[in-house]
Design a protein around this motif. Structure first.
Motif, PDB file in Angstrom:
ATOM      1  N   ARG A 120       9.251  -5.692   8.117  1.00 19.44           N
ATOM      2  CA  ARG A 120       8.695  -6.811   9.590  1.00 19.44           C
ATOM      3  C   ARG A 120       7.431  -7.277   9.409  1.00 19.44           C
ATOM      4  O   ARG A 120       6.771  -7.209   8.021  1.00 19.44           O
ATOM      5  N   ARG A 121       7.226  -8.605   9.467  1.00 17.75           N
ATOM      6  CA  ARG A 121       6.732  -9.179   9.795  1.00 17.75           C
ATOM      7  C   ARG A 121       5.330  -9.010  10.574  1.00 17.75           C
ATOM      8  O   ARG A 121       4.953  -8.500  11.285  1.00 17.75           O
ATOM      9  N   ASP A 122       3.937  -8.806   9.321  1.00 18.87           N
ATOM     10  CA  ASP A 122       2.607  -8.555   9.639  1.00 18.87           C
ATOM     11  C   ASP A 122       1.707  -9.016   9.660  1.00 18.87           C
ATOM     12  O   ASP A 122       1.027  -8.969   9.099  1.00 18.87           O
ATOM     13  N   GLY A 123       1.558 -10.218   9.472  1.00 21.08           N
ATOM     14  CA  GLY A 123       0.445 -11.928  10.308  1.00 21.08           C
ATOM     15  C   GLY A 123       1.036 -11.704   8.850  1.00 21.08           C
ATOM     16  O   GLY A 123       2.308 -12.554   8.416  1.00 21.08           O
ATOM     17  N   SER A 124      -0.246 -12.901   7.905  1.00 20.99           N
ATOM     18  CA  SER A 124       0.158 -13.409   7.383  1.00 20.99           C
ATOM     19  C   SER A 124      -1.544 -13.406   6.084  1.00 20.99           C
ATOM     20  O   SER A 124      -2.394 -13.430   6.935  1.00 20.99           O
ATOM     21  N   VAL A 125      -1.640 -13.904   5.158  1.00 21.52           N
ATOM     22  CA  VAL A 125      -2.812 -13.835   4.347  1.00 21.52           C
ATOM     23  C   VAL A 125      -2.035 -15.575   3.368  1.00 21.52           C
ATOM     24  O   VAL A 125      -1.369 -15.331   2.466  1.00 21.52           O
ATOM     25  N   ASP A 126      -3.548 -15.735   3.373  1.00 22.79           N
ATOM     26  CA  ASP A 126      -3.541 -17.093   2.661  1.00 22.79           C
ATOM     27  C   ASP A 126      -2.669 -17.802   2.731  1.00 22.79           C
ATOM     28  O   ASP A 126      -1.730 -18.848   1.828  1.00 22.79           O
TER      29      ASP A 126
ATOM     30  N   ARG B 127       5.741  -5.219   6.317  1.00 23.78           N
ATOM     31  CA  ARG B 127       5.874  -4.388   5.923  1.00 23.78           C
ATOM     32  C   ARG B 127       6.493  -2.945   6.070  1.00 23.78           C
ATOM     33  O   ARG B 127       7.946  -3.724   7.152  1.00 23.78           O
ATOM     34  N   LEU B 128       6.635  -2.871   5.001  1.00 20.52           N
ATOM     35  CA  LEU B 128       8.095  -1.718   5.064  1.00 20.52           C
ATOM     36  C   LEU B 128       8.304  -0.762   6.086  1.00 20.52           C
ATOM     37  O   LEU B 128       7.017   0.082   6.315  1.00 20.52           O
ATOM     38  N   ALA B 129       9.860  -0.788   6.319  1.00 17.12           N
ATOM     39  CA  ALA B 129       9.906   0.181   6.935  1.00 17.12           C
ATOM     40  C   ALA B 129       9.885   1.590   6.228  1.00 17.12           C
ATOM     41  O   ALA B 129      11.305   1.928   5.722  1.00 17.12           O
ATOM     42  N   MET B 130       9.263   2.354   5.874  1.00 20.16           N
ATOM     43  CA  MET B 130       9.497   3.962   5.288  1.00 20.16           C
ATOM     44  C   MET B 130      10.270   4.411   5.423  1.00 20.16           C
ATOM     45  O   MET B 130      10.053   5.927   5.019  1.00 20.16           O
ATOM     46  N   GLU B 131       9.854   4.675   7.081  1.00 24.53           N
ATOM     47  CA  GLU B 131       9.994   5.609   7.788  1.00 24.53           C
ATOM     48  C   GLU B 131      11.848   5.921   7.690  1.00 24.53           C
ATOM     49  O   GLU B 131      12.220   6.994   7.839  1.00 24.53           O
ATOM     50  N   LEU B 132      11.953   4.715   6.571  1.00 19.70           N
ATOM     51  CA  LEU B 132      14.298   4.723   7.018  1.00 19.70           C
ATOM     52  C   LEU B 132      14.402   5.746   5.743  1.00 19.70           C
ATOM     53  O   LEU B 132      13.354   5.006   4.942  1.00 19.70           O
ATOM     54  N   VAL B 133      15.263   6.574   5.692  1.00 19.17           N
ATOM     55  CA  VAL B 133      15.311   7.419   4.856  1.00 19.17           C
ATOM     56  C   VAL B 133      17.184   6.996   4.335  1.00 19.17           C
ATOM     57  O   VAL B 133      18.242   7.089   5.576  1.00 19.17           O
ATOM     58  N   ARG B 134      17.493   7.360   3.453  1.00 20.19           N
ATOM     59  CA  ARG B 134      19.119   7.005   2.961  1.00 20.19           C
ATOM     60  C   ARG B 134      19.591   8.047   3.512  1.00 20.19           C
ATOM     61  O   ARG B 134      19.656   9.398   3.146  1.00 20.19           O
ATOM     62  N   PRO B 135      20.742   7.599   4.125  1.00 23.68           N
ATOM     63  CA  PRO B 135      21.275   9.294   4.137  1.00 23.68           C
ATOM     64  C   PRO B 135      22.258   9.897   2.936  1.00 23.68           C
ATOM     65  O   PRO B 135      22.165   9.494   2.053  1.00 23.68           O
ATOM     66  N   GLU B 136      22.636  10.972   2.464  1.00 24.29           N
ATOM     67  CA  GLU B 136      22.882  11.649   1.788  1.00 24.29           C
ATOM     68  C   GLU B 136      24.340  12.012   0.722  1.00 24.29           C
ATOM     69  O   GLU B 136      24.869  11.788   0.506  1.00 24.29           O
ATOM     70  N   SER B 137      24.937  11.289   2.428  1.00 19.06           N
ATOM     71  CA  SER B 137      26.143  11.238   2.102  1.00 19.06           C
ATOM     72  C   SER B 137      26.968   9.699   0.986  1.00 19.06           C
ATOM     73  O   SER B 137      27.546  10.087   0.580  1.00 19.06           O
ATOM     74  N   ASP B 138      25.298   9.137   0.956  1.00 21.30           N
ATOM     75  CA  ASP B 138      25.969   7.945  -0.350  1.00 21.30           C
ATOM     76  C   ASP B 138      25.926   8.896  -1.489  1.00 21.30           C
ATOM     77  O   ASP B 138      26.745   8.345  -2.331  1.00 21.30           O
ATOM     78  N   TRP B 139      25.229   9.304  -1.754  1.00 19.74           N
ATOM     79  CA  TRP B 139      25.336  10.390  -3.001  1.00 19.74           C
ATOM     80  C   TRP B 139      26.759  11.254  -3.547  1.00 19.74           C
ATOM     81  O   TRP B 139      27.456  10.660  -4.442  1.00 19.74           O
ATOM     82  N   THR B 140      26.908  11.484  -2.230  1.00 21.24           N
ATOM     83  CA  THR B 140      28.752  12.396  -2.602  1.00 21.24           C
ATOM     84  C   THR B 140      29.589  11.484  -2.190  1.00 21.24           C
ATOM     85  O   THR B 140      30.568  11.667  -2.812  1.00 21.24           O
TER      86      THR B 140
ATOM     87  N   ASN C  88       1.237  -1.132   0.092  1.00 25.18           N
ATOM     88  CA  ASN C  88       0.078  -0.135  -0.164  1.00 25.18           C
ATOM     89  C   ASN C  88       0.618   1.075  -0.049  1.00 25.18           C
ATOM     90  O   ASN C  88       2.249   1.365   0.260  1.00 25.18           O
ATOM     91  N   PRO C  89       0.602   2.528  -0.568  1.00 20.04           N
ATOM     92  CA  PRO C  89       1.775   3.706  -0.496  1.00 20.04           C
ATOM     93  C   PRO C  89       1.646   3.289   1.059  1.00 20.04           C
ATOM     94  O   PRO C  89       3.462   4.479   0.487  1.00 20.04           O
ATOM     95  N   ASP C  90       1.157   3.692   1.927  1.00 24.24           N
ATOM     96  CA  ASP C  90       2.204   3.460   3.658  1.00 24.24           C
ATOM     97  C   ASP C  90       2.775   1.985   3.746  1.00 24.24           C
ATOM     98  O   ASP C  90       3.580   2.247   5.207  1.00 24.24           O
ATOM     99  N   GLY C  91       3.013   1.186   2.830  1.00 17.13           N
ATOM    100  CA  GLY C  91       3.831   0.181   2.647  1.00 17.13           C
ATOM    101  C   GLY C  91       3.668  -1.008   3.608  1.00 17.13           C
ATOM    102  O   GLY C  91       4.277  -1.840   4.155  1.00 17.13           O
ATOM    103  N   THR C  92       2.466  -0.780   4.075  1.00 17.22           N
ATOM    104  CA  THR C  92       1.265  -2.191   4.245  1.00 17.22           C
ATOM    105  C   THR C  92       1.052  -3.021   3.617  1.00 17.22           C
ATOM    106  O   THR C  92       1.059  -2.597   2.231  1.00 17.22           O
ATOM    107  N   ASN C  93       0.885  -4.051   3.657  1.00 13.84           N
ATOM    108  CA  ASN C  93      -0.004  -5.747   3.401  1.00 13.84           C
ATOM    109  C   ASN C  93       1.223  -5.352   1.434  1.00 13.84           C
ATOM    110  O   ASN C  93       0.159  -6.080   0.909  1.00 13.84           O
ATOM    111  N   ALA C  94       1.728  -6.190   2.396  1.00  8.78           N
ATOM    112  CA  ALA C  94       3.095  -6.844   0.899  1.00  8.78           C
ATOM    113  C   ALA C  94       2.721  -8.040   1.220  1.00  8.78           C
ATOM    114  O   ALA C  94       3.454  -8.475   1.763  1.00  8.78           O
ATOM    115  N   HIS C  95       2.275  -9.065   0.176  1.00 10.32           N
ATOM    116  CA  HIS C  95       1.895  -9.959   0.969  1.00 10.32           C
ATOM    117  C   HIS C  95       2.360 -10.530  -0.954  1.00 10.32           C
ATOM    118  O   HIS C  95       1.411 -11.640  -0.809  1.00 10.32           O
TER     119      HIS C  95
END
Length: 322
Positions: A77-83, A89-102, A39-46
């Protein structure tokens, strides 16, 4: 499929690392597949492991190991199971540091600078300066150290003439072929002497043997007519004419073919005509070079009422016959 989740997985998510600390490109690819089903918030990926295999091209073991590395790094992270399938659940709050580009930009600049330095060194090795200059205007005169040349020229009697001096490695010709001493003396001779020297007489070219003239179409037809009259079976005249031209083109003698056709007609005299070869077949297979069949030998038979003895072990009847 969510555009926000895909953008995070491709650009903003931190680069996962392997156990050796290298960028985990396999895990990042699996993370992008999970983002396609989130989903747009990174949930329900199964998506199933089979579906990840299909999208990424990895085998089952590689996908499972990548999922464990992503979970260990905290990106999913695990967020249950479907069938029966694990829901992530994707940890979309984690962001890549800008130093990677530099860091990438710095590595790219270092690489270009190193490449330019290698190119400069390669060019500098190909250009060398001559430390000495040799003057060849007169015999026995040699001038060294071009930077200190003045109006005074000394005569060095024991020195070698410039024409006899072997060229140095820095004075190679473009094709790397050094001229011989005789060639150097020949090149240094006066133009008048070269012009006065008689030119070598040109060797006469051997006369070429005249090629035999190819038979004309009329000659082909005339010889083919004789062949057609002598051949025992007259079928498919046009195909036979083409086969005749091909045979004579291969070098076969037309008179020899006509003679062989007459001999073949004698062999087939009185035989079943259905077993006689067609003219085109006979010519294409080169049957005109076959040896003629040997005449059959006469069969010898016993004369009279004599019968051979059939039991060689019983000689009683033999003595009675005598």
């Amino acid at each position: 499929m969510s555009t926000d989740a895909m953008t995070w997985a491709m650009d903003r998510a931190p680069m996962p690392r392997t156990e050796k600390g290298k960028p985990d490109t396999t895990g990042r690819h699996v993370l992008q597949v999970l983002a396609e089903y989130a989903n747009p918030d990174g949930t329900n990926a199964h998506p199933s492991v089979l579906r990840i295999q299909f999208r990424s091209g990895y085998d089952r073991t590689t996908v499972q190991r990548a999922l464990r590395r992503l979970e260990k790094s905290g990106l999913i992270r695990r967020d249950g199971s479907v069938d029966g399938r694990t829901r992530w659940r994707l940890a979309m709050e984690l962001v890549r540091p800008e130093s990677d580009w530099t860091d990438l930009e710095r590595e790219e600049n270092d690489f270009r600078a190193a490449a330019a330095e290698r190119k400069r060194r390669s060019r500098s090795r190909g250009v060398t300066g001559a430390e000495s200059v040799t003057v060849t205007d007169s015999k026995g005169v040699t001038v060294t150290d071009a930077e200190s040349v003045t109006g005074d020229v000394t005569d060095s009697a024991p020195s070698r003439h410039a024409l006899n001096a072997s060229p140095s490695r820095t004075e190679r010709r473009p094709n790397h072929q050094q001229p011989s001493v005789n060639q150097l003396h020949k090149d240094s001779s006066s133009p008048t002497a070269q012009e006065d020297a008689p030119a070598p007489a040109a060797e006469p070219k051997p006369a070429s043997k005249p090629r035999p003239a190819k038979p004309t179409a009329d000659e082909h037809l005339e010889a083919f007519g004789a062949f057609w009259l002598n051949y025992p079976k007259k079928r498919a005249r046009e195909e036979a004419r083409k086969a005749w031209i091909a045979a004579t083109g291969r070098g076969a003698d037309p008179q020899h073919i006509v003679t062989a056709a007459a001999s073949y007609a004698k062999e087939r005299a009185g035989e079943d005509p259905k077993y006689t070869k067609y003219p085109a077949t006979w010519l294409n297979k080169g049957c005109y070079d076959d040896e003629p069949d040997q005449p059959a030998r006469p069969h010898l038979r016993a004369v009279g009422d004599y019968q051979p003895w059939r039991n060689p072990e019983d000689h009683s009847g033999y003595y009675e016959e005598l």
